[in-house]
Design a protein around this motif. Structure first.
Motif: not given
Length: 454
Positions: A268-290
């Protein structure tokens, strides 16, 4: 490794979109293309040491020097970290391994011309900088600590995460090189058949191209240490996926697999945000901690598809990932091998007949044993050498039937000759180097950098 995405793409609101994204790779036969990627180690000609990004004769100056040929830079945080031109890209692996990701081409003759042009350009600039290029599967001399990191944001995230999942992930990042082939499919059924055949036969490519027998100047007990490294990198995203042979395999099954592969990052915005170990399923539900409250885009999905590392990877095409990097003469042999097997219906059927009755244990045993034994691996009462000869015969016939001719009327089957000789001899490239190491090299790996450099 991929360069940063140019745009975020369309919002992802359903699993169906993820499936359709991959389905969009379906192409009619006349649109099938061949993509070839190859990595090589860059080293200082005087010291034989890896070069840093910042050094006067380093990776940064090498990238800048290549701009004279018309390459356009891609920058990240003020550093040129990739180049693009005419459907090709030059990218960097974490330890400075220099990679050409070739354009989608119609035949292997074009691939060979592309590889030749790239190497001439790199050698011209390299000669001015006092650096050389080496194609092998694993850095033969230098340790992790001797290997500099490249200034790419995603690598810092992976560098921190890798040791949590396996013992050899950092070696994979810093000290391995591969040659890879990317091929198309026409439909879901065609994809499944090609995926199954190529997944089963990756150990053949591993054995024929095995070229990583040294670690820090000494024999490491393997023919393809690069291949072995993947077995202790990250069990969540590596290996031979035996479930692809199960009933019901298709695009959706691959999407389900990828949804279970833990994430690395979000861009995002020219930077890599650490989401290591997190779930793409959660991302799709708007629940990605990162990124709380945010949902993914098609660019996020494409990025995520690049973070699984099985022996064959599905995106909008199939990637053959089983071979060690090697010298120029072998770079065109890998696409020739797979095109002959997968782009001719008769050859694809013959290859499927060869592997269709293999058990899960057959696949697992080959994946386990071939990195150490290469062509001498025992299998079903024979050896890998005999299987490789059968596979090469099928591939050669497929290339001959394709009848893609060069200007003098030669088909593509000649590109197999270098690995045909390896199979017939039963001596893989690693064994050749080991014989020299114990013989005329007097237990030194330094001659590798002169005798086998590009």
């Amino acid at each position: 490794m991929s360069a940063p995405p140019k745009s975020l793409g369309a919002p992802i609101t359903s699993k169906r979109q993820l499936i359709e994204y991959i389905e969009a790779g379906n192409k009619p036969r006349e649109a099938w293309r061949i993509g070839t990627e190859h990595e090589k180690f860059v080293f200082d000609l005087k010291t034989l040491r890896p070069v840093s990004y910042e050094a006067a004769n380093g990776i940064g100056p090498l990238l800048n020097g290549l701009k004279r040929f018309g390459w356009e830079p891609i920058d990240e945080n003020g550093n040129t970290i990739a180049l693009t031109m005419d459907g090709c890209s030059i990218t960097l692996e974490p330890g400075g391994q220099f990679e050409l990701s070739g354009a989608p081409l119609e035949n292997i003759h074009q691939t060979c011309a592309e590889v030749g042009t790239h190497l001439r350009q790199v050698k011209e600039v390299g000669a001015e900088l006092g650096i050389g290029l080496l194609g092998m599967g694993f850095q033969p001399k230098w340790s992790r600590d001797d290997t500099p990191w490249m200034p790419k944001g995603r690598y810092k995230i992976m560098r921190d995460y890798m040791p949590k999942k396996g013992k050899l992930g950092l070696d994979m990042m810093q000290r391995t090189c591969t040659v890879q082939t990317n091929l198309d499919f026409s439909s879901e059924a065609d994809m499944v058949k090609k995926l199954r055949v190529s997944m089963a036969l990756q150990p053949v490519a591993t054995a024929l191209f095995a070229d990583s027998p040294f670690t820090e100047g000494k024999p490491n007990g393997f023919m393809s240490y690069r291949s072995h490294i993947w077995t202790d990198t990250d069990p969540d995203r590596c290996g031979t996926l035996t479930w692809v042979f199960d009933e019901g395999m298709g695009f959706e099954r691959w999407v389900d697999y990828m949804l279970d592969v833990p994430m690395y990052f979000v861009y995002r915005d020219g930077k890599y945000i650490d989401a290591s170990g997190q779930s793409f399923r959660d991302f799709m539900q708007g629940k990605l901690p990162a990124l709380p409250g945010e949902t993914p885009t098609s660019s996020d999905w494409l990025d995520h598809l690049t973070t699984a590392f099985p022996e064959v990877r599905l995106k909008r095409f199939l990637e053959m990932r089983g071979a060690d990097g090697g010298p120029w003469e072998r770079l065109c042999a890998l696409p020739a091998l797979w095109v002959g097997l997968l782009y001719d219906d008769q050859s694809l059927d013959a290859a499927w007949d060869l592997v269709k009755n293999w058990t899960s244990e057959d696949h697992v045993s080959l994946r386990r044993d071939v990195p150490r034994l290469a062509l001498k691996t025992p299998f079903q009462g024979r050896t890998m050498r005999e299987l490789a000869l059968d596979v090469l015969k099928i591939s050669r016939a497929g290339l001959q039937r394709r009848a893609a001719l060069d200007k003098v009327g030669s088909d593509e089957s000649g590109f197999l000759n270098v690995i045909q000789e390896i199979a017939e001899s039963g001596i893989c490239p690693a064994e050749e180097k080991l014989a020299r190491y114990h013989g005329k090299w007097k237990e030194s790996v330094d001659p590798v950098f002169t005798e086998y450099a590009y």
